[in-house]
Design a protein around this motif. Structure first.
Motif, PDB file in Angstrom:
ATOM      1  N   ALA A   1       0.800  -1.217   0.000  1.00 13.77           N
ATOM      2  CA  ALA A   1       0.000   0.000   0.000  1.00 13.77           C
ATOM      3  C   ALA A   1       0.834   1.269   0.000  1.00 13.77           C
ATOM      4  O   ALA A   1       0.354   2.341  -0.402  1.00 13.77           O
ATOM      5  N   GLN A   2       2.064   1.174   0.455  1.00 16.75           N
ATOM      6  CA  GLN A   2       2.901   2.368   0.508  1.00 16.75           C
ATOM      7  C   GLN A   2       4.376   1.962   0.612  1.00 16.75           C
ATOM      8  O   GLN A   2       4.703   0.796   0.752  1.00 16.75           O
TER       9      GLN A   2
ATOM     10  N   GLU B   1       4.942  -0.597  -2.211  1.00 15.43           N
ATOM     11  CA  GLU B   1       4.238   0.054  -3.316  1.00 15.43           C
ATOM     12  C   GLU B   1       5.179   0.302  -4.500  1.00 15.43           C
ATOM     13  O   GLU B   1       4.838   0.015  -5.660  1.00 15.43           O
TER      14      GLU B   1
ATOM     15  N   ASP C   1      -2.051  -5.961   1.234  1.00 17.99           N
ATOM     16  CA  ASP C   1      -1.792  -5.131   2.405  1.00 17.99           C
ATOM     17  C   ASP C   1      -3.017  -5.246   3.298  1.00 17.99           C
ATOM     18  O   ASP C   1      -4.055  -5.775   2.885  1.00 17.99           O
ATOM     19  N   ILE C   2      -2.914  -4.739   4.536  1.00  9.32           N
ATOM     20  CA  ILE C   2      -4.084  -4.677   5.406  1.00  9.32           C
ATOM     21  C   ILE C   2      -4.796  -3.335   5.291  1.00  9.32           C
ATOM     22  O   ILE C   2      -5.923  -3.184   5.759  1.00  9.32           O
ATOM     23  N   ASN C   3      -4.135  -2.357   4.680  1.00  9.66           N
ATOM     24  CA  ASN C   3      -4.706  -1.017   4.530  1.00  9.66           C
ATOM     25  C   ASN C   3      -5.490  -0.964   3.227  1.00  9.66           C
ATOM     26  O   ASN C   3      -4.952  -0.635   2.165  1.00  9.66           O
TER      27      ASN C   3
ATOM     28  N   GLU D   1      -7.820   1.022   2.075  1.00 12.24           N
ATOM     29  CA  GLU D   1      -7.998   2.318   1.432  1.00 12.24           C
ATOM     30  C   GLU D   1      -6.765   2.711   0.610  1.00 12.24           C
ATOM     31  O   GLU D   1      -6.876   3.105  -0.559  1.00 12.24           O
ATOM     32  N   LYS D   2      -5.575   2.599   1.200  1.00  9.31           N
ATOM     33  CA  LYS D   2      -4.358   2.948   0.470  1.00  9.31           C
ATOM     34  C   LYS D   2      -4.077   1.943  -0.649  1.00  9.31           C
ATOM     35  O   LYS D   2      -3.628   2.318  -1.736  1.00  9.31           O
TER      36      LYS D   2
ATOM     37  N   VAL E   1      -6.763  -7.434  -0.081  1.00  3.56           N
ATOM     38  CA  VAL E   1      -6.482  -7.194   1.330  1.00  3.56           C
ATOM     39  C   VAL E   1      -6.068  -8.512   1.974  1.00  3.56           C
ATOM     40  O   VAL E   1      -6.740  -9.539   1.822  1.00  3.56           O
TER      41      VAL E   1
ATOM     42  N   ASN F   1      -3.959 -10.019   5.618  1.00  4.74           N
ATOM     43  CA  ASN F   1      -3.192  -9.894   6.860  1.00  4.74           C
ATOM     44  C   ASN F   1      -2.174 -11.030   6.893  1.00  4.74           C
ATOM     45  O   ASN F   1      -2.530 -12.196   7.083  1.00  4.74           O
TER      46      ASN F   1
ATOM     47  N   SER G   1       6.541   5.258   6.528  1.00  6.90           N
ATOM     48  CA  SER G   1       6.862   4.649   7.820  1.00  6.90           C
ATOM     49  C   SER G   1       7.909   5.463   8.565  1.00  6.90           C
ATOM     50  O   SER G   1       7.782   5.719   9.777  1.00  6.90           O
TER      51      SER G   1
ATOM     52  N   ASP H   1       6.436   8.657   9.968  1.00  6.19           N
ATOM     53  CA  ASP H   1       5.661   8.427  11.191  1.00  6.19           C
ATOM     54  C   ASP H   1       6.576   8.279  12.395  1.00  6.19           C
ATOM     55  O   ASP H   1       6.285   8.806  13.483  1.00  6.19           O
TER      56      ASP H   1
END
Length: 245
Positions: free
Chosen positions: A16-17, A21, A38-40, A42-43, A57, A59, A184, A187
């Motif tokens: 996702a990123q 990505e 990915d688990i995200n 939306e992204k 999606v 996990n 990441s 953050d």
């Protein structure tokens, strides 16, 4: 002219990123049919419009979900294990939960994903598994106790898979990035009391005087995924701006 990954199917985790990505996009551009997970949700959905990429999606810490995913999928030629987490702190700061999270996501997920993808690769007589480790697996970094330990385990996992399946046409290698500019990292830097100073410190520990880019890691993954590296297995590629010198 034939593209480097034309005709190959690739599975990318943590797509996702960041590095995941960038690698999913690079694989697709090189002609691979890519399943990005990915688990995200939306992204991850932002990749749906990219030619050659479908998303799912997943996990990677849920073994039942992994098994269900592979029941509905054809064999893959490439697995890029990118999902991971960075725990900040020394051994004195690390709890059992911190340790378990580091090993479950950074190592156990690779165990389960590789175990699930290998039967298809064995049947095909070819395959490339690429695991994201870290320069922290080679070099002790302050406040990276659980992270460094788990990423060192990735190196052992990689070599074990490589040794067991080298005669089956299957390669398994790892990439050890230095500090890479990614969401990441942003953050983690934002969590410091002084983010500006923290960023300067991350840059300062890179001998090249700059952070790596996700595209630079994706380029290493491209080499290991492609037939250019058919004589390469059980290795770790340090893409670290000189940190391992």
């Amino acid at each position: 002219m034939k593209k480097r990954l034309e005709g190959k199917r690739a599975l990318v985790t943590a797509a996702a990123q960041g590095i995941g990505e960038a690698t999913a996009r690079a694989f697709a551009e090189a002609g691979a049919t890519v399943v990005a997970t990915d688990i995200n949700a939306e992204k991850l959905a932002e990749l749906d419009s990219v030619p050659g990429i479908t998303t799912q999606v997943l996990n990677v810490m849920d073994r039942a979900a992994i098994e269900a995913f592979f029941k509905d999928e054809a064999a893959f030629d490439i697995l890029f294990n990118c999902a991971g987490t960075v725990h900040n702190g020394s051994i004195l700061d690390c709890t059992d939960d911190d340790w378990d999270m580091a090993f479950n996501l950074n190592v156990k997920s690779m165990f389960h994903m590789s175990q699930a993808v290998l039967p298809g690769m064995i049947a095909a007589g070819t395959g490339s598994i690429i695991n994201i480790s870290s320069i922290a697996a080679h070099k002790g970094l302050p406040n990276r106790f659980a992270y460094g330990a788990s990423k060192a385990a990735v190196l052992g996992l990689t070599k074990a898979i490589a040794a067991d399946f080298v005669t089956n046409g299957i390669r398994c290698n790892s990439i050890c990035p230095g500090t890479v500019q990614s969401p990441s990292l942003n953050d983690r830097i934002a969590a410091f009391e002084d983010p500006v100073a923290a960023r300067k410190q991350f840059v300062a520990r890179q001998p090249m005087g700059r952070l790596g880019s996700v595209d630079e890691i994706a380029a290493a993954a491209m080499y290991l995924a492609s037939d250019d590296s058919v004589f390469t297995t059980g290795t770790q590629m340090n893409v670290d701006g000189g940190m391992s010198i």
